[in-house]
Design an enzyme around this catalytic site. Sequence first.
Site, short mmCIF file in Angstrom:
data_model
loop_
_atom_site.label_atom_id
_atom_site.label_comp_id
_atom_site.label_asym_id
_atom_site.label_seq_id
_atom_site.Cartn_x
_atom_site.Cartn_y
_atom_site.Cartn_z
N ASP A 71 -1.92 34.66 -58.62
CA ASP A 71 -1.01 35.72 -59.02
C ASP A 71 -0.62 35.60 -60.49
OD1 ASP A 71 -0.98 37.00 -56.59
OD2 ASP A 71 1.05 36.38 -56.03
N GLU B 225 -15.49 14.60 -52.07
CA GLU B 225 -15.11 13.29 -52.62
C GLU B 225 -14.83 12.26 -51.53
OE1 GLU B 225 -11.81 13.96 -55.28
OE2 GLU B 225 -11.10 15.67 -54.13
N ARG C 234 -6.83 23.21 -60.67
CA ARG C 234 -7.05 22.32 -59.52
C ARG C 234 -5.74 22.23 -58.75
NH1 ARG C 234 -9.76 16.36 -59.72
NH2 ARG C 234 -7.98 15.83 -61.05
N ASP D 26 -12.76 9.31 -56.41
CA ASP D 26 -12.32 9.30 -55.02
C ASP D 26 -13.45 8.92 -54.08
OD1 ASP D 26 -9.42 10.51 -54.31
OD2 ASP D 26 -10.12 11.35 -56.19
N HIS E 121 -3.05 16.05 -59.55
CA HIS E 121 -2.53 14.77 -60.05
C HIS E 121 -1.47 14.96 -61.14
CE1 HIS E 121 -5.18 12.28 -57.69
NE2 HIS E 121 -6.21 13.00 -58.07
#
Length: 254
Positions: free
Chosen positions: A91, A157, A77, A183, A52
Site C-alpha cells: 500500500d 533457506e 523483505r 540461514d 532483521h
Amino acid sequence: MAALRERADTSLRERAQAGERLLGVLLRMPAEELVEMVCVAGYDFVLIDCEHGPADVLALRQHIACAALHGVPVLVRVGSDDPGMVLRVLDQGAEGILAPHVDSADEAAAVVAAAHYPPVGRRGFATYGRAGRFGTTDARTHLADLLRRTLVLGMVESPAGVGAVEEIVATPGLDGIMVGPADLAAATGPDDLPVPAAIARINAAVAAGGKLRVDIVGSSPRASAAFEDGAQIVVYNLAHALMAHLAELLVPHA
C-alpha cells in the site's frame, strides 16, 4: 522528469522478466540518505530489510518516498508469515516483497495470496494510499496495474525448503527465489544435503521452472559471477560491503 516517468512505467518485474540484469542494494532502516545515494549512483532498485531491521511502516514510507523521487523502485523483505505487513508495504508503494523462510508450496502460495488482490490472492483492496495515487487511480486500473507490476519473491533457506524446492518454484504467482545462504548453512545438519549441493539444486529448480533467480552478494566480483551463473537479479548486502571497505580503508593506519 520525463525519463523518470518513462522508467517508472516499466516495472522492475517486467524488466526482470524481459531478461534485463538488475542490480540492487539491501539495507536496513533508518537510512534515507543511503537510499538516495544508492539511487543517485544508478542502481536498479533498493531492497529494504524489515525482517532483521526495524519494521516501522512510517519510516518505511519515508524511505520508499525518497527512492520514488529518483524513479527507483523499492522491494521490501518482510517478516515470516505476516500478510498484514505485506499489505501495508505494498500500500505504501513498494513494487514487491521478498518473503523469508519459504519451506513448502503451501507457504509460497500464502505469500502470493498476501501480495495480490482477489481473485489471484486475498490482499485487502484500497486505492487511497500511495500505491493508488491517493484515490486518483480508478479501481479497475489499480487492479490491473498491481497484478502486472507486483514482484513476489521467496527465500529458500532451510533443508525443508530445499527438499520442496521444485514444488515451491511451481507455485503460480511466485516470480522468483533467493537462496538465504547464511540461514541455510546454520540450519543444515550432518544428514542434510551439503550447502553447495543444496544451492545447486535450488538454482537448477529455478532455471527449470522459468522463474527469476535472485542472488545476494558482498562484492563486485561476486555480483559478476552471479550474473554469469544465471542470476537475473543480484543484491549487494550493503552492511557486508561497507564493513569490508572500511576495513580496507583502515590498512594505512595499521
